[in-house]
Design an enzyme around this catalytic site. Structure first.
Site, mmCIF file in Angstrom:
data_model
loop_
_atom_site.group_PDB
_atom_site.id
_atom_site.type_symbol
_atom_site.label_atom_id
_atom_site.label_comp_id
_atom_site.label_asym_id
_atom_site.label_seq_id
_atom_site.Cartn_x
_atom_site.Cartn_y
_atom_site.Cartn_z
ATOM 1 N N HIS A 20 21.958 -17.054 -0.574
ATOM 2 C CA HIS A 20 21.765 -18.289 0.202
ATOM 3 C C HIS A 20 22.625 -19.437 -0.319
ATOM 4 C CE1 HIS A 20 18.568 -19.419 -2.809
ATOM 5 N NE2 HIS A 20 19.001 -20.649 -2.526
ATOM 6 N N ASP A 49 18.700 -11.458 -1.903
ATOM 7 C CA ASP A 49 19.249 -12.810 -2.048
ATOM 8 C C ASP A 49 20.176 -12.927 -3.256
ATOM 9 O OD1 ASP A 49 19.804 -15.420 -1.431
ATOM 10 O OD2 ASP A 49 17.917 -16.231 -2.182
ATOM 11 N N SER A 51 19.306 -22.864 -7.705
ATOM 12 C CA SER A 51 19.412 -21.516 -7.146
ATOM 13 C C SER A 51 20.632 -20.797 -7.689
ATOM 14 C CB SER A 51 19.505 -21.574 -5.622
ATOM 15 O OG SER A 51 18.303 -22.006 -5.067
#
Length: 188
Positions: free
Chosen positions: A40, A70, A141
């Protein structure tokens, strides 16, 4: 290992990642000569901008993505010596273990938050994750979740907040997934 030593060790392995739509974090794995981050973070981009303590901004090709887990794996900058970090063994982790999440939340470069593993084997959407109480915020992230031995045990990827703030429950992808996926993607 002392938290300050962990932060110092990881500063030359942590990579800032930027796209037109956002920013994130990644970390370098010398064993595979790849930068690990979240899918992402790179979205649908074939290239992203990266920067680190050892090099200025550069373009990096997105070599592989695994949307199910992911994860994304990027080309490392050529001719740059980056810190060699080790992946820890997911199977040796237990609830209550101390961990450090390192990344670039809100553009605050090379930030670290300490916490504990709340649940080693949290199942979400049919996949296994590490649930942590260390703060994970936008920009974290793709950064490493590091144990007190200085080994990467997870890839930070999400916060689940019911209060509308970024305080809540954090999640990381276990390194066992990374160790399984990279060889399979390289063999393709």
């Amino acid at each position: 290992m002392d938290i300050q030593l962990i932060i110092e060790k990881y500063q030359k392995a942590i990579i800032q990642i930027a796209t037109q739509t956002g920013t994130g974090t990644g970390f370098y794995l010398k064993e595979f000569d790849l930068i690990v981050t979240n899918a992402h973070v790179v979205a649908d981009n074939a290239e992203v901008t990266i920067a680190g303590k050892a090099f200025d901004k550069a373009l990096s090709r997105v070599w592989y993505t695994d949307r199910k887990h992911d994860l994304a794996f990027l080309q490392a900058p050529a001719g740059i010596e980056l810190a060699d970090v080790q992946l820890g063994l997911y199977e040796q982790m237990k609830d209550g273990d101390a961990v450090v999440a390192i990344g670039h939340p809100y553009g605050l470069n090379y930030s670290a938050t300490q916490g504990v593993i709340s649940k080693v084997d949290r199942i979400r959407d049919g996949l296994k994750f590490i649930q942590i109480d260390a703060a994970i915020n936008p920009g974290n992230s793709g950064g490493p979740l590091v144990n007190m031995n200085g080994e990467v045990v997870g890839v930070n990827f999400a916060i689940n907040s019911t209060s509308g703030t970024n305080s809540g429950v954090g999640f990381a992808i276990p390194t066992s997934v990374v160790q399984r996926i990279i060889p399979a993607l390289i063999a393709q």
